[in-house]
Design an enzyme around this catalytic site. Sequence first.
Site, PDB file in Angstrom:
ATOM      1  N   ARG A 236      37.364  47.439  41.691  1.00 43.05           N
ATOM      2  CA  ARG A 236      37.597  48.455  40.670  1.00 43.05           C
ATOM      3  C   ARG A 236      38.968  48.224  40.046  1.00 43.05           C
ATOM      4  O   ARG A 236      39.903  47.741  40.707  1.00 43.05           O
ATOM      5  CB  ARG A 236      37.551  49.864  41.282  1.00 43.05           C
ATOM      6  CG  ARG A 236      36.370  50.158  42.147  1.00 43.05           C
ATOM      7  CD  ARG A 236      35.054  50.039  41.428  1.00 43.05           C
ATOM      8  NE  ARG A 236      34.775  51.163  40.547  1.00 43.05           N
ATOM      9  CZ  ARG A 236      33.666  51.253  39.818  1.00 43.05           C
ATOM     10  NH1 ARG A 236      32.777  50.285  39.844  1.00 43.05           N
ATOM     11  NH2 ARG A 236      33.458  52.314  39.061  1.00 43.05           N
ATOM     12  N   HIS A 284      33.720  43.243  33.195  1.00 47.71           N
ATOM     13  CA  HIS A 284      33.102  44.119  34.197  1.00 47.71           C
ATOM     14  C   HIS A 284      31.596  43.859  34.307  1.00 47.71           C
ATOM     15  O   HIS A 284      30.775  44.771  34.263  1.00 47.71           O
ATOM     16  CB  HIS A 284      33.357  45.594  33.877  1.00 47.71           C
ATOM     17  CG  HIS A 284      33.229  46.487  35.079  1.00 47.71           C
ATOM     18  ND1 HIS A 284      33.898  47.672  35.206  1.00 47.71           N
ATOM     19  CD2 HIS A 284      32.495  46.361  36.220  1.00 47.71           C
ATOM     20  CE1 HIS A 284      33.599  48.246  36.364  1.00 47.71           C
ATOM     21  NE2 HIS A 284      32.739  47.468  36.997  1.00 47.71           N
TER      22      HIS A 284
END
Length: 321
Positions: A236, A284
């Site tokens: 993350r 991502h």
Amino acid sequence: MTKGALALLIHGGTDNWSPDRWKGRFDAVCRDRRVILLPATGFEPAEIHYAAVWKPVPGELASFPNLKVIFNLGAGVDALMVDRTLPDAPLVRVAVDDLTSRMTEYVVLHVLMHHRQEHYLRDSQRVKRWAPKFQWPASAISVGIMGLGTLGTDAARVLRRIGFQVLGWSRTPRQVDGVACFHGREQIEPFLARTDMLVCLLPLTPDTRGVLNRAVFERLNRTSALGAPVLINAGRGGLQNEADILACLDDGTLGAVSLDVFMQEPLPPDSPFWTHPNVVLTPHNAADTDPDAISRYVAAQIARFEAGGALDNVVDRMRGY
């Protein structure tokens, strides 16, 4: 008897993750259940028994008085954990083979890119330079994986089969064949000291926020064939101190990085990560899982739950994962 409805709350989805495509997938696998894509009208909040969500706005789930299970459509649940109004219903994270395989692909790809000096070779191609450098074997490089859950363990096993020395660190003790496993605060130092490439697959919690910082990078092994340590973060964005990463790249504390996640997404056009010569970035998509597999996973979990079975991969809200 009418089955409880499933609500879809999806924000930020594009292309294959668009809300309308999610609705079509869930309609296909939940044929005997009403699937409601929010925002919508013409339904009673009380009829919602299940919610499948991606980055819902805090407070959105609080209006469903009969909510029985919340399914997060990605692996990380940090966006949900900050919602203080989140109903007291089981929170289930996605753990499907497709997601695991894709993350392992990403980790192995980027470990091999740095190991096989792809930066140098592609630069050589652009300038038509035939000048191969010595290539060390995989066994000369140690890859340390922070986070030995399902994703980290699978990546560790594949890297071990390729021939890398593989280490793993986790909050609690784990055992993985062929992997030197470390755990807890007291064992982070020896783990970092033996790591040439650091792969981070930790969940984002209050304890892990900003964990990828200069203090950690300075403890990595600096005597490997790589010349300087390498960081790969596919966890993350909140795990990384981005100012520290850039400064450590500039002063040689880090030799290179691969980053799939960032504090702000999409990454702003003026971010120095875009143009830094020692940065490989991806948008991502390390484990951009097949939504078909996820919708089938959720439908199967609901069916088993309604038959009296247990839910898989329920999040421990105290730990945050």
